[in-house]
Design an enzyme around this catalytic site. Structure first.
Site, PDB file in Angstrom:
ATOM      1  N   VAL A 303      44.578  29.925  38.757  1.00  0.00           N
ATOM      2  CA  VAL A 303      43.136  30.169  38.692  1.00  0.00           C
ATOM      3  C   VAL A 303      42.484  29.873  40.042  1.00  0.00           C
ATOM      4  O   VAL A 303      41.604  30.590  40.511  1.00  0.00           O
ATOM      5  CB  VAL A 303      42.487  29.320  37.573  1.00  0.00           C
ATOM      6  N   ALA A 304      42.967  28.797  40.699  1.00  0.00           N
ATOM      7  CA  ALA A 304      42.400  28.397  41.993  1.00  0.00           C
ATOM      8  C   ALA A 304      42.707  29.417  43.072  1.00  0.00           C
ATOM      9  O   ALA A 304      41.882  29.683  43.947  1.00  0.00           O
ATOM     10  CB  ALA A 304      42.953  27.035  42.400  1.00  0.00           C
ATOM     11  N   GLU A 308      38.204  34.905  41.946  1.00  0.00           N
ATOM     12  CA  GLU A 308      37.580  35.653  40.842  1.00  0.00           C
ATOM     13  C   GLU A 308      36.244  36.269  41.234  1.00  0.00           C
ATOM     14  O   GLU A 308      35.842  37.295  40.695  1.00  0.00           O
ATOM     15  CB  GLU A 308      37.356  34.732  39.623  1.00  0.00           C
ATOM     16  N   ASP A 350      29.056  71.372  57.209  1.00  0.00           N
ATOM     17  CA  ASP A 350      28.573  72.717  56.981  1.00  0.00           C
ATOM     18  C   ASP A 350      27.539  73.023  58.064  1.00  0.00           C
ATOM     19  O   ASP A 350      26.912  72.096  58.564  1.00  0.00           O
ATOM     20  CB  ASP A 350      27.870  72.733  55.615  1.00  0.00           C
ATOM     21  N   ASP A 702      27.732  72.309  49.599  1.00  0.00           N
ATOM     22  CA  ASP A 702      26.654  72.406  48.613  1.00  0.00           C
ATOM     23  C   ASP A 702      26.959  73.356  47.462  1.00  0.00           C
ATOM     24  O   ASP A 702      26.345  73.281  46.417  1.00  0.00           O
ATOM     25  CB  ASP A 702      25.341  72.831  49.284  1.00  0.00           C
ATOM     26  N   GLU A 770      41.470  25.306  47.721  1.00  0.00           N
ATOM     27  CA  GLU A 770      41.689  24.892  46.330  1.00  0.00           C
ATOM     28  C   GLU A 770      43.177  24.798  46.016  1.00  0.00           C
ATOM     29  O   GLU A 770      43.638  23.866  45.348  1.00  0.00           O
ATOM     30  CB  GLU A 770      40.988  25.879  45.386  1.00  0.00           C
ATOM     31  N   ASN A 795      34.421  29.218  42.324  1.00  0.00           N
ATOM     32  CA  ASN A 795      34.796  30.575  42.751  1.00  0.00           C
ATOM     33  C   ASN A 795      33.735  31.616  42.409  1.00  0.00           C
ATOM     34  O   ASN A 795      33.493  32.552  43.172  1.00  0.00           O
ATOM     35  CB  ASN A 795      36.121  30.988  42.119  1.00  0.00           C
ATOM     36  N   THR A 798      29.175  28.941  42.872  1.00  0.00           N
ATOM     37  CA  THR A 798      28.848  28.212  44.104  1.00  0.00           C
ATOM     38  C   THR A 798      29.230  29.002  45.345  1.00  0.00           C
ATOM     39  O   THR A 798      28.467  29.086  46.302  1.00  0.00           O
ATOM     40  CB  THR A 798      29.563  26.846  44.112  1.00  0.00           C
ATOM     41  N   GLU A 907      32.172  24.276  51.548  1.00  0.00           N
ATOM     42  CA  GLU A 907      32.020  25.724  51.391  1.00  0.00           C
ATOM     43  C   GLU A 907      30.661  26.204  51.884  1.00  0.00           C
ATOM     44  O   GLU A 907      30.547  27.303  52.434  1.00  0.00           O
ATOM     45  CB  GLU A 907      32.232  26.134  49.928  1.00  0.00           C
TER      46      GLU A 907
END
Length: 1018
Positions: A303-304, A308, A350, A702, A770, A795, A798, A907
């Site tokens: 997870v660290a 995410e 074009d 177009d 982390e 993640n 913050t 951070e």
């Protein structure tokens, strides 16, 4: 039927065994229905919703997160002492994955609409002649088969590809702009076109499915239905075009794969390192419970390690970019393409409407100044203005003149208005003037308004009224009785007008005529000089043609029309207005008045944009359906070619390109700057060659015909005035159809990529920190410093806020003077990776250090020895080493709070460092990006909320800190600024080519200061 355009009418009829008067028999209809199938485009076989949802989870990082969520959920179920808080982590992870999946599915659903949009061009009904009934009958268009005799008239949508066999009106005009991009309706005929390789624009005897009848009535034989029509072939090409991932998506995929492998290795390593601790007393002596405990740590590590918040931050940054682009008239439909614009190396544009205004405008004209026998001279005028708004100056030798002072211009202005079936209209919504009718005729209307030959007062009139006052004045003098329509044989049209009041042109009726100079001059016997009428000799005619030819070639390449008057026309009673073949005999004894030269003028700002592209290392390729000479002339005017540059090897017509071998075509694409008279297939082929050379191409278009190339190119750019199909296939829509908006969008794309690199660096260094902290606690046997739910909070929230704010960083001043980055350029270079590791390593050590400090040195802590701390799992087993120590102290929330606070503070400081890749904070202070300061304040505020609000502090297992603890948090956090300043200093010196030894001196000195701060700091 292949090559139906090159066959004669009789050959086409015999091929389908059909009588043009009776049509197909019912037996033939059934036979052909079985052979060719229904006349419709098959519906797109889209993916089901579940397929789309499952595809969003086909990503290594997503799979690892999903696995982590499932494992966390299972472990939470079997945990004996945990409450509802244990389910927070798997719930949050699942929420993230679902949100990402929803966004992905929405984008895919959006992309699928291009092929479906083609169906809007399918007519519902068609008029056919069949043997079962006499006369014309209406049937459903899908029931039409090849060989059917179809009748079409004004306003009809063509139901299939049809070979013309008979024209009932003077002419038949077809608006086929959706298919070929031609802005002017095309006159069709029944003659065979002997060239089997003719492009669609040259198939003058074919009515294409989905196009519209602008004028006239005709009959033809169906030669193609369904997928065998021109529009059907476009549909096939679009369905065969595979979606290509953007460079950023490819790099993120590669990064995800590398990261997932590293995560797997570290997780296994952490679990394996602690096998010896599986049966520690803290686990009740149970080897299985110990294994599960360290498995949870491994899950926390996964997870660290996964950022995410990255997908959300990237999406937000791209969305912000789209808003900025929208202000510059570039509307982005596909978010990832915003970044792709930044590495665009070729823009395939074009010509009509993008580089030019798509508003025909008269720029030059001439009349006779004097004629003395065969000796003569011309008065040549220039006219300014490049739109349908009648504002512009008429100049002679650079000096502004009054048209009222030139008697010939009175007549020329009158012809422009009266021999005309078009008009200009003011669009109240867009606040612009638009054409009503043909572009060339509209240009003549605008010319007359600019000339104002009768000195009509315009003061005090609004925009609409002042733009039509000359027309209104002339219409008070003349009444149009009837028009002799344009026909191919005489290449002219004329209007029979009678005077409403006396004028200098006389009191009798006039036949005002306009047309191709060669055709009109053949029927001219005199020329107008002032108000006099002078005989026109063959020598004088040749002089007119020579000057006309000069206008039509070279830099200008103007489309020229001759204007003339029949002073004593034939009486209407003597004319047969139903037989267009006789019109030629009525337009005789004409008096030549003048020649006007018009063009679709380049946009004013395009030339500067071409220069900017060249400075930015971007090649501009003009791709047009126009003929080669006209296209080259426009390219010289806008700077794609120099005034006298040799275009050999740089300019190709579609036919010339087809005649090359594959290797020669590839070579041509590598250096060409103009492709003229091209078909849709050429555009797609050009994109393929450019992609094989690792070029990132932006393609404009177009029409329906452009859709396959728009879909195939990395960046498809549709015009705001274009078809729904083109817009659906494109990644970007130009609201103002302006080439300069593309250049502005490219600049924005480059700025966005630079900002993305900064926040990706910021987020990744945070994740490395982390991982290092969890790895250190596991490897050294320390108590948990961070738990998964805290990591998710950092993640997503913050870190996510400052990362998003980094997307607001201002662009570098020299951003459009650097060459485009290569598509295969890595997201993370070797030096950047070292910086990630250095910063991340410090973040991890400081985080663990913060937790360890509380255990070992805090006045409110147990003040343990290092050995006791690293063997805390043996505490429950008793022994002299832990005598007098309450083992519950290892579950105290203070050390976790210290670790989390150090992580959050570092951070925030790290976000400040990310303002620039190499510039010092002294040169680029935090207030350069006010959004970053605001996001840092908000992140700190949210951190205080989870610390000081009881409900949240329970969920996140944290507790309030005192002043001394906050001072220690700052001690651990501030050095990250110094560390990054050192790394930036080295990066600047290396990029400037400074001595490595000098760098080392500075580096050693900086590190000395750094360690002095750590050891003796307050």
């Amino acid at each position: 039927m292949e090559d139906g355009h090159s066959k004669t009418v009789d050959e086409v009829l015999s091929h389908f065994r059909v009588d043009p008067e009776r049509g197909l028999s019912l037996d033939q209809v059934k036979e052909y229905q079985k052979k060719y199938g229904p006349n419709e485009l098959p519906a797109e076989e889209g993916k089901t919703l579940w397929q789309l949802v499952l595809e969003q989870f086909d990503d290594l990082l997503v799979k690892i997160l999903l696995l982590a969520a499932i494992i966390s959920f299972v472990l939470a179920l079997f945990e004996e002492h945990e409450g509802v808080e244990a389910f927070v982590e798997p719930f949050v992870i699942l929420l993230i994955l679902i949100a990402n999946a929803v966004v992905g599915v929405w984008q895919e659903r959006n992309a699928e609409s291009a092929i479906e949009a083609l169906k809007e061009y399918e007519p519902e009904m068609g008029k056919v002649i069949r043997g079962d009934k006499s006369g014309v009958q209406k049937i459903r268009a899908k029931e039409i088969v090849p060989g059917d005799v179809v009748e079409v008239s004004v306003g009809d949508k063509i139901p299939a590809d049809i070979r013309l066999i008979k024209i009932y009106s003077t002419t038949i005009r077809i608006d086929q702009s959706i298919l070929t991009g031609e802005s002017v309706s095309v006159i069709k005929h029944t003659d065979a076109v002997p060239d089997p390789r003719a492009v669609n624009q040259d198939k003058k005897n074919i009515l294409f499915s989905g196009t519209n009848v602008a004028a006239g009535k005709a009959r033809g034989v169906v030669i193609g239905t369904g997928l065998n029509t021109a529009i059907g072939k476009i549909r096939t090409e679009m369905s065969e075009t595979e979606e290509i991932k953007t460079p950023l998506q490819q790099k993120l995929d590669e990064f995800g794969e590398q990261l997932s492998k590293v995560i797997s290795l570290i997780c296994v390593a952490v679990w394996a390192i602690n096998i010896g601790h599986f049966n520690d007393p803290a686990h009740g002596g149970s080897w299985i419970k110990g294994a599960v405990y360290y498995f949870k740590i491994a899950v926390a590590l996964a997870v660290a390690a996964i950022p995410e918040g990255l997908p959300a931050v990237i999406t937000t940054c791209l969305a912000l970019g789209t808003r900025r682009m929208a202000k510059k008239n570039a509307i982005v439909r596909s978010l990832p393409s915003v970044e792709t614009l930044g590495c665009t190396s070729v823009i395939c544009s074009d010509k009509t409407g993008t580089l030019t205004t798509n508003q025909m405008s008269v720029s030059r004209m001439f009349i006779f100044e004097k004629i003395e026998g065969n000796d003569s001279s011309f008065t040549e005028f220039e006219i300014s203005g490049s739109t349908y708004e009648p504002i512009g100056e008429v100049t002679l030798n650079g000096q502004r003149i009054k048209a009222a002072d030139y008697e010939t211009l009175h007549e020329l202005g009158t012809i422009c208005i009266m021999c005309n079936d078009s008009a200009i209209d003011f669009n109240e919504t867009k606040k612009v003037f638009e054409k009503v009718g043909e572009a060339t005729e509209t240009a003549l209307i605008v010319l007359a308004e600019k000339l104002n030959p009768f000195n009509v007062a315009k003061q005090g009139l609004d925009r609409r009224s002042s733009a039509i006052c000359v027309r209104q004045e002339i219409e008070t003098k003349w009444k149009k009785e009837f028009t002799l329509e344009f026909s191919r044989d005489r290449k002219s049209m004329s209007s029979y007008c009678t005077p409403l009041k006396a004028s200098k042109l006389g009191n009798g009726p006039k036949l005002f005529c306009k047309g191709a100079p060669e055709g009109v001059l053949e029927r001219c016997t005199h020329a107008r000089v002032g108000s006099t009428k002078v005989p026109l000799t063959q020598t004088l005619k040749q002089r007119i043609l020579d000057l006309t030819r000069t206008y039509g070639t070279g830099r200008d390449t103007l489309r020229c029309l001759a204007l003339a008057t029949a002073d004593s026309p034939m009486k209407p009673d003597d004319m047969d207005l139903n037989d267009s073949t006789k019109f030629y005999t009525y337009e005789v004894n004409l008096t030549f008045v003048g020649v006007v030269g018009m063009l679709d003028p380049p946009r004013k700002e395009v030339q500067d944009s071409i220069v900017r592209c060249r400075a930015a290392g971007i090649r501009v390729i003009v791709i047009t359906g126009d003929n080669k000479a006209t296209a080259e002339a426009i390219c010289r005017r806008i700077g794609v070619f120099g005034e006298d540059e040799d275009t050999t090897g740089k300019s190709y017509s579609g036919r010339e390109f087809d005649d090359l071998s594959v290797s020669e075509q590839r070579e041509a694409c590598s250096r060409a700057r103009l492709f003229s008279r091209v078909e849709p297939a050429h555009k797609s082929k050009i994109v393929e060659f450019l992609q094989s050379m690792n070029e990132i191409s932006a393609m404009t278009g177009d029409g329906v015909n452009d859709a396959p190339a728009l879909k195939k190119a990395e960046i498809g750019i549709a015009m705001g005035s274009g078809t729904a199909v083109a817009k659906s296939a494109a990644e970007m829509v130009l609201a103002d159809d302006n080439f300069s908006s593309i250049v502005a969008a490219v600049e924005e794309g480059r700025a966005i990529y630079n900002n993305m690199k900064q926040f990706i660096r910021y987020l990744i260094s945070s994740n490395i920190g982390e991982v290092v902290s969890i790895f250190l606690t596991a490897a050294l046997g320390l108590p948990e410093a961070l738990i998964p739910v805290q990591l998710l909070w950092v993640n997503l929230v913050t870190d996510g806020l400052p990362a998003t704010a980094l997307g607001f960083n201002p662009p570098d001043l020299d951003i459009m003077t650097k060459p485009p980055r290569k598509a295969d350029e890595g997201l993370i270079s070797g030096w950047l990776f070292f910086r990630y590791m250095a910063i991340g390593g410090y973040v991890g050590c400081a985080t663990v250090g913060g937790a360890a400090w509380w255990f070992m040195f805090s006045e409110t802590g147990p003040q343990l020895s290092y050995w006791q701390l690293t063997h805390h799992l043996s505490c429950l087993g008793g022994g002299e080493e832990f005598k007098g120590i309450d083992c519950k102290i290892f579950n105290d929330p203070h050390p976790m709070t210290m670790a989390l606070s150090v992580l959050v503070t570092i951070e925030m400081l790290n976000a400040m460092n990310s303002l620039s890749e190499n510039q010092s904070l002294v040169q680029m202070p935090p207030w350069c990006n006010i959004w970053l300061i605001a996001s840092m304040c908000l992140s700190f505020a949210l951190h205080f909320v989870i610390l000081y609000v009881d409900v949240l502090s329970t969920v996140f297992q944290v507790t309030p800190l005192d002043g001394n603890e906050w001072m220690t948090v700052m001690k651990f956090s501030l050095p990250v600024v110094l560390l990054d300043e050192i790394l930036k200093f080295v990066a600047r010196r290396i990029s400037d080519g400074e001595s490595y030894i000098k760098n080392m001196h500075g580096l050693v000195l900086a590190w000395a200061v750094f360690f002095a701060y750590i050891i003796w700091g307050p």
